[in-house]
Design a protein around this motif. Structure first.
Motif, PDB file in Angstrom:
ATOM      1  N   PHE A   1       1.264   9.336   2.552  1.00 13.06           N
ATOM      2  CA  PHE A   1       2.490  10.079   2.778  1.00 13.06           C
ATOM      3  C   PHE A   1       2.381  11.537   2.690  1.00 13.06           C
ATOM      4  CE2 PHE A   1       4.141   5.709   1.167  1.00 13.06           C
ATOM      5  CZ  PHE A   1       4.501   5.259   2.514  1.00 13.06           C
ATOM      6  N   ILE A   2       2.860  12.214   3.566  1.00 13.26           N
ATOM      7  CA  ILE A   2       3.085  13.680   3.694  1.00 13.26           C
ATOM      8  C   ILE A   2       4.393  14.033   3.612  1.00 13.26           C
ATOM      9  CG2 ILE A   2       2.656  16.014   4.703  1.00 13.26           C
ATOM     10  CD1 ILE A   2      -0.035  14.912   5.483  1.00 13.26           C
TER      11      ILE A   2
ATOM     12  N   THR B   1       0.776  -1.107  -0.028  1.00 13.26           N
ATOM     13  CA  THR B   1      -0.153   0.084  -0.036  1.00 13.26           C
ATOM     14  C   THR B   1       0.748   1.216   0.171  1.00 13.26           C
ATOM     15  OG1 THR B   1      -0.142  -0.241   2.347  1.00 13.26           O
ATOM     16  CG2 THR B   1      -2.018  -1.092   1.045  1.00 13.26           C
ATOM     17  N   GLY B   2       2.076   1.005   0.138  1.00 13.91           N
ATOM     18  CA  GLY B   2       3.034   2.135   0.064  1.00 13.91           C
ATOM     19  C   GLY B   2       4.566   1.770  -0.358  1.00 13.91           C
ATOM     20  N   LYS B   3       5.289   2.530  -1.147  1.00 14.36           N
ATOM     21  CA  LYS B   3       6.591   2.391  -1.389  1.00 14.36           C
ATOM     22  C   LYS B   3       7.493   3.703  -1.556  1.00 14.36           C
ATOM     23  CE  LYS B   3       9.412   0.158  -4.733  1.00 14.36           C
ATOM     24  NZ  LYS B   3      10.156  -0.991  -3.866  1.00 14.36           N
ATOM     25  N   LEU B   4       8.542   3.947  -0.743  1.00 14.51           N
ATOM     26  CA  LEU B   4       9.425   4.915  -0.699  1.00 14.51           C
ATOM     27  C   LEU B   4      10.873   4.452  -1.077  1.00 14.51           C
ATOM     28  CD1 LEU B   4       7.709   6.261   2.619  1.00 14.51           C
ATOM     29  CD2 LEU B   4       7.803   7.586   0.568  1.00 14.51           C
TER      30      LEU B   4
ATOM     31  N   VAL C   1       4.272  -1.473   3.536  1.00 12.72           N
ATOM     32  CA  VAL C   1       5.401  -0.528   3.251  1.00 12.72           C
ATOM     33  C   VAL C   1       6.691  -1.033   2.899  1.00 12.72           C
ATOM     34  CG1 VAL C   1       6.394   1.827   3.723  1.00 12.72           C
ATOM     35  CG2 VAL C   1       3.909   1.210   4.358  1.00 12.72           C
ATOM     36  N   ASP C   2       7.196  -0.756   1.725  1.00 16.16           N
ATOM     37  CA  ASP C   2       8.481  -0.999   1.307  1.00 16.16           C
ATOM     38  C   ASP C   2       9.292   0.364   1.391  1.00 16.16           C
ATOM     39  OD1 ASP C   2      10.143  -3.281  -0.159  1.00 16.16           O
ATOM     40  OD2 ASP C   2      10.542  -1.272  -1.112  1.00 16.16           O
TER      41      ASP C   2
ATOM     42  N   ARG D   1      10.970   8.407  -5.179  1.00 12.02           N
ATOM     43  CA  ARG D   1       9.902   7.594  -5.366  1.00 12.02           C
ATOM     44  C   ARG D   1       8.901   7.483  -4.335  1.00 12.02           C
ATOM     45  NH1 ARG D   1       9.400   1.142  -7.933  1.00 12.02           N
ATOM     46  NH2 ARG D   1       7.136   1.190  -8.190  1.00 12.02           N
ATOM     47  N   CYS D   2       7.781   7.712  -4.598  1.00 13.75           N
ATOM     48  CA  CYS D   2       6.618   7.722  -3.518  1.00 13.75           C
ATOM     49  C   CYS D   2       5.371   7.230  -4.163  1.00 13.75           C
ATOM     50  CB  CYS D   2       6.380   9.175  -2.787  1.00 13.75           C
ATOM     51  SG  CYS D   2       5.361   9.355  -1.560  1.00 13.75           S
TER      52      CYS D   2
END
Length: 303
Positions: free
Chosen positions: A36-37, A11-14, A69-70, A27-28
């Motif tokens: 994410f903020i 559900t999230g990758k940064l 999250v990754d 990358r977001c």
């Protein structure tokens, strides 16, 4: 494909990399219920650190939600992962468990700081989280992982059904730190009975060359604080524990208890475990002990 985090479940990758000589989110990606903020400016402009705030739509985690999250912090970068408020876990429906998972890789000479506000589980909530950190020899890592007893204003204290938090740290594929905290009501005793007057439990992990000074200071501070709090008072040179061993009212439980333990090769890491009667006392402890990181992060944690 990694066994711990399947790409199609994320559900999230940064990704934090260096752009123009500065740590930058390159990358977001996020999708419901995660968001994410990333402020364009956090703290002093000369500080090389990127701050990332996580939040969920609706202000909390709903029964049955699964957030994954990754995160990658590339060589020489500094990233702070934090929250804007406590992570609320809403009541369980049909005994469903809410889950959060994160896998993070920390590159050479990189620093990852994970400093969320505490988890607050509502009555009957069931919550499980797992965090996996993969480091190399000169990576640095700070983790704060903590939970409160619940919504005191609603009369809820340790009224949730399940809380499980797992933290695994690997150094060059070898396990360095494997830890699980499990709070669950049983037929023998409730969570509240076991926790007694304490309303918060927390764990702080510090590891790596960039945090060595903070590690040494926190160990000295905790040793001094607990030796003062747990020293038995005396009357006329006689220990109160001997003179009045039948009168438990003469004793006052410390409002905050902390312990430090080294781990890893040659004690390169330190884990601090805390139990406290108030959330505010833990915020003060964290703010004081981590104040030395302001020069690295641009802001003081938990200010």
């Amino acid at each position: 494909m990694r066994a711990e985090l399947r790409v199609n479940m994320e559900t999230g990758k940064l990704v934090v990399g260096r752009v123009g000589g500065k740590s930058t989110v390159t990358r977001c990606f996020s999708k419901y219920p995660l968001k994410f903020i990333i402020p364009t400016k956090a703290g002093r402009s000369e500080t090389d650190a990127v701050w990332i705030y996580t939040l969920t739509y609706g202000g909390g985690i709903v029964s049955g939600d699964c957030i994954s999250v990754d995160l990658t912090v590339e060589d020489g970068c500094t990233a702070v992962l934090t929250t804007q408020a406590s992570t609320k876990v809403y009541k369980s429906v049909a005994l469903k468990c809410s889950e959060q998972m994160m896998e993070a890789r920390i590159g050479s000479d990189a620093l990852l700081v994970v400093i969320p506000d505490p988890v607050t589980c509502f009555s009957t909530a069931r919550y499980s989280q797992k965090q996996i950190f993969r480091m190399v020899g000169d990576s640095s890592l700070l983790i704060v992982d903590w939970i409160t007893s619940g919504r005191h204003e609603s009369g809820e204290k340790w009224d949730f059904g399940l809380y499980k938090s797992t933290n695994h740290i690997y150094l060059d594929t070898k396990p360095m730190f494997l830890d699980t905290v499990l709070l669950e009501n049983t037929s023998v005793s409730s969570i509240g009975e076991r926790m007694q007057d304490y309303q918060v439990i927390a764990m702080v992990i510090l590891l790596g060359p960039k945090l060595k000074k903070i590690q040494n200071q926190i160990q000295e501070d905790v040793k001094k604080m607990m030796s003062e709090q747990l020293r038995a008072p005396s009357i006329g040179g006689i220990s109160v524990s001997k003179a009045c061993n039948s009168n438990s009212d003469r004793y006052t439980k410390p409002s905050l208890i902390a312990s430090c333990s080294p781990f890893g090769p040659k004690g390169t890491g330190v884990v601090v475990r805390i139990a406290a009667t108030t959330t505010e006392s833990v915020y003060r402890f964290l703010h004081h002990q981590l104040a030395g990181m302001e020069s690295m992060l641009g802001l003081c944690p938990y200010q």
